[in-house]
Design an enzyme around this catalytic site. Structure first.
Site, PDB file in Angstrom:
ATOM      1  N   GLU A  35      -2.012   0.797  13.548  1.00  0.00           N
ATOM      2  CA  GLU A  35      -3.318   1.171  12.625  1.00  0.00           C
ATOM      3  C   GLU A  35      -4.602   1.007  13.533  1.00  0.00           C
ATOM      4  O   GLU A  35      -5.363   1.432  13.705  1.00  0.00           O
ATOM      5  CB  GLU A  35      -3.263   0.300  11.343  1.00  0.00           C
ATOM      6  CG  GLU A  35      -4.507   0.705  10.453  1.00  0.00           C
ATOM      7  CD  GLU A  35      -4.517  -0.154   9.036  1.00  0.00           C
ATOM      8  OE1 GLU A  35      -4.975   0.322   8.249  1.00  0.00           O
ATOM      9  OE2 GLU A  35      -3.514  -1.214   9.346  1.00  0.00           O
ATOM     10  N   GLU A  89       0.639  -1.367  -0.007  1.00  0.00           N
ATOM     11  CA  GLU A  89      -0.044  -0.012  -0.057  1.00  0.00           C
ATOM     12  C   GLU A  89       0.818   1.285  -0.042  1.00  0.00           C
ATOM     13  O   GLU A  89       1.311   1.702  -0.995  1.00  0.00           O
ATOM     14  CB  GLU A  89      -1.051  -0.060   1.193  1.00  0.00           C
ATOM     15  CG  GLU A  89      -2.056   0.934   1.135  1.00  0.00           C
ATOM     16  CD  GLU A  89      -3.240   0.557   2.157  1.00  0.00           C
ATOM     17  OE1 GLU A  89      -4.183   1.374   2.298  1.00  0.00           O
ATOM     18  OE2 GLU A  89      -3.291  -0.491   2.727  1.00  0.00           O
TER      19      GLU A  89
END
Length: 763
Positions: A639, A359
């Site tokens: 996260e 990502e």
């Protein structure tokens, strides 16, 4: 200055990271060389050398921009590398973001299929004569020791294929292939205005051991971003593989969170002493697994970690550190250090969500909420202003809608069905307004605000076009309160907060920012326009979402946003603050907010007289909380609140990063409310010193290099007495606000002692 040079590319592909070279004899009769400058860029990422010496210490240049419209170039003073006689220029080019793999769909070569370099060396002599060496068809190309490179998958280096002296005068390149000049638009080249990526520091292993399966695991003691520089000797052809991961699971490398990113280097030894440094990739990792070491794993595990030849090199955009914080609670200080480390790991050429999996994109929502923290910790002005230029370009391409990521990879690889229909979405698209406004308050730079304003206004008008007949933003795709801890691991948007409430609150904040920005810039008509938009959104919010002293969905996030953004009438703030405190207490002072609510939660409690609840939330150690990861050994911000479960296993969700700065936006509250250092006016022309004492803390310090000079607050508490030392820089003034007492402070050093009331948390 226009370009004479052309982009050049090898005539044949399959060279790995190709080498380019040109050697020229300098003209005589003009005296000594008195100056030489190199302008350079690439389709891909490049490293350059002149006469066998590196041109600079920059890495991963030219970085990632919206290549359709602009690619940065660098300009270097290389006078010390150029003298009379022959001059050899060498350029090595890797895939980088231009041709490498990007995103989780496996898409490669998003911007083009051919690697290329462009360079101009201008040499000035004593008599004023200038000699130009530019990339053109006379250059030559060949393969080097890097046989494969990818930002996600790593780098393969075969030391047997090195060509010593290839970038020095006298090298025989007769066997090298010709190059082709590409039809590439040099008007897209823009001078770089951002700090480059560099090596920031080096770390030796803290331990080298064996996993249960017998694999060699190297622990660097912290989650970092960069690579391992490896020095080794062994038989020619020996292959060493280095794999990377952020955490261990059951004492083995936990690679599942990387998804499809291989994150590994493969090195082939030359037979001599080899030093490998994979500068065309980077990884997010704390642990490295070594396979194929000469002499076997026993030889490596028996070595002194500091002398094993396995040095971790930490890289990142070289932003200047300007802000610091510490306090008497070591866990809070560690939390703040984790925020700093996460920011460093996610500013590698652009502000990203994470640095490790497939990502590493410029998600707009993350920086939208983190920008105030970023601007305090590091001098982020030029870095984020440059990123905002890409945001504006991508926004224009979408007819005013700000994309989810900048540069917008998704328009190339396809927007996933779960993120459709695509249009402006709250918080994420609001980066167009929130980031430049945060920079304005941090640095007081009117030029950056003025440059960003057209994008800010276009976004606000786009949002206005998306409002329903009721005047609220309740249609279309929304991320909402992303990663609310109550959401299922496989559905991070399934938050407790109604997405329409979140979106309408965010739209109001954006409209309010636009009205204020227009006033600052002197755009009176726009100021009236956006004042009207803000007023209509505020009225609609009350009509649709507020009833019987409750806000729809009745959760912590909706009250936090309504209170901090100013959506509620003064007579409603009391009950809303009390209801928020009730919700927080009912949760056992555990976090119940996601990306939208978390950055504003503590401010909402503090401003409504519930400071004790704010501190109880901040100091909570049970999951979900800010300190739970710290108690689990985290050295960066996770996260998810539970990226690692209490039993030491990794969260089963597909998105599980251990280095994501978004939830670290709490550091902004720590700077302002614990440290007591905040701007009262943009650029700290006037400083607000307002520490909020609580949580059993006995001291705290905050320091910032403001545009006017160093400012700092240090306080120590003993019972009901607090001693405060304050430094106000020249050209600034400050207001000291403690409970109901307020006093003016001129520039200079101040040392005073105050007595607190019995209930300092309520005002």
């Amino acid at each position: 200055m226009s370009w004479t040079a052309r982009f050049i590319s090898p005539r044949a592909d399959g060279l790995g990271a190709p080498l380019f070279r040109r050697e020229v004899e300098l003209p005589t009769g003009h005296g000594e060389v008195v100056g030489a400058r190199l302008r350079i860029s690439a389709h891909g990422i490049y490293e350059a050398s002149i006469n066998g010496r590196p041109v600079s210490d920059e890495l991963l240049s030219p970085g990632w921009t919206s290549y359709e419209w602009r690619t940065r170039f660098a300009e270097h003073d290389v006078t010390e590398l150029v003298r009379g006689g022959a001059v050899a220029i060498g350029i090595r080019v890797g895939n980088g973001w231009y041709r490498g793999r990007l995103g989780w769909t496996g898409r490669r070569a998003v911007y083009g299929s051919r690697l290329a370099a462009i360079a101009e060396l201008r040499i000035r002599f004593a008599d004023g004569h200038e000699h130009l060496v530019a990339t053109d068809s006379r250059w030559r190309a060949s393969t080097g020791e890097t046989t494969a490179d990818d930002l996600y998958d790593g780098q393969h280096i075969d030391a047997r294929r090195a060509q010593p002296g290839w970038d020095s005068p006298g090298f025989d390149d007769s066997g090298w292939m010709p190059v082709e000049e590409l039809e590439s638009d040099t008007d897209r080249l823009v001078a770089s205005s951002v700090p480059p990526v560099r090596r920031l520091r080096e770390i030796s292993p803290v331990s080298i051991g064996s996993s249960p399966s017998g694999r060699v695991i190297v622990d660097y003691g912290e989650n970092l971003v960069g690579w391992v520089r490896l020095t080794v000797s062994g038989p020619a052809g020996t292959r060493i593989t280095v794999r990377h991961a952020e955490v261990l699971e059951r004492d083995e490398l936990a690679i599942r969170p990387l998804r499809s990113a291989r994150a590994e280097e493969v090195y082939t030894l030359s037979g001599g002493v080899d030093t490998f440094e994979p500068t065309f990739t980077f990884h997010g990792f704390r642990y490295a697994e070594i396979e194929g070491w000469p002499g076997g794993s026993a030889a490596l595990t028996a070595a002194d970690p500091a002398d094993a030849g396995l040095t971790a090199v930490v890289i990142g955009s070289d932003l200047r550190r300007i802000g610091s914080f510490a306090c008497s609670d070591p866990l809070l200080t560690r939390l703040h250090e984790n925020v700093v480390r996460s920011m460093q790991g996610n500013v590698v050429a652009l502000p990203t969500d994470c640095p490790q999996r497939d990502e590493r994109l410029g998600w707009t929502g993350d920086i939208a909420v983190f920008a105030p923290t970023a601007a305090f910790l590091f001098d982020s002005g030029s870095f984020l202003a440059d990123w905002l230029r890409d945001l504006a370009l991508e926004q224009r391409a979408h007819g005013g809608a700000v994309p989810y990521v900048v540069p917008d990879l998704l328009k190339h690889s396809g927007i996933p069905p779960e993120l459709q229909p695509f249009d402006a979405t709250a918080l994420w698209a609001d980066a167009a307004a929130w980031v430049p406004w945060a920079l304005w308050w941090a640095y007081g730079d009117l030029a950056t605000l003025r440059e960003a304003y057209p994008s800010m206004a276009a976004h606000a008008r786009r949002v206005r076009s998306l409002l329903s007949a009721d005047g609220v933003w309740d249609a279309g795709f929304q991320f909402g309160d992303w990663l609310d801890p109550t959401a299922p691991a496989d559905d991070p948007a399934a938050a407790a907060a109604d997405p329409g409430v979140v979106a309408t609150a965010a739209a109001y904040r954006t409209a309010r920012i636009l009205a204020d920005a227009a006033a600052v810039l002197g755009y009176s008509d726009d100021a009236v326009e956006f004042e009207g938009l803000a007023a209509s959104l505020r009225a609609a919010f009350h009509t649709v979402y507020v009833r019987d002293r409750r806000i729809r969905s009745d959760c912590a996030t909706v009250y936090s946003l309504a209170l901090v953004f100013g959506l509620l009438r003064e007579e409603d703030r009391g009950w809303a603050g009390d209801r928020l405190a009730e919700i927080v207490a009912a949760s056992g002072h555990r976090i119940s907010t996601g990306f939208a609510g978390t950055p504003f939660l503590l401010d909402a409690l503090t401003r409504t007289g519930h400071l004790e609840d704010a501190y109880a939330l901040l100091l909570q150690r049970e999951c979900p909380s800010w300190l739970y990861p710290v108690t689990m050994g985290a050295t960066t911000i996770w996260e998810r609140w539970d990226s690692m479960l209490p039993d030491g296993t990794v969260n089963p969700g597909e998105m599980t990063s251990f280095n994501h700065y978004a939830l670290g936006a709490v550091a902004d509250w720590m700077h302002r409310s614990i440290g007591g250092l905040a701007p009262a006016e943009p650029g700290y022309r006037r400083i607000l010193v307002e520490p909020r004492f609580g949580g059993g803390l006995t001291w705290a310090s905050a320091r910032l290099d403001t545009p006017h000079g160093p400012a700092s607050v240090h306080w120590e508490r003993a019972g009901d007495r607090v001693r405060i030392a304050i430094v106000v820089p020249s050209g600034s003034s400050a207001v000291l606000r403690l409970e109901d007492d307020e006093r003016e402070l001129p520039a200079g050093e101040h040392d005073l002692t105050v007595r607190l009331s019995a209930h300092p948390g309520r005002r």
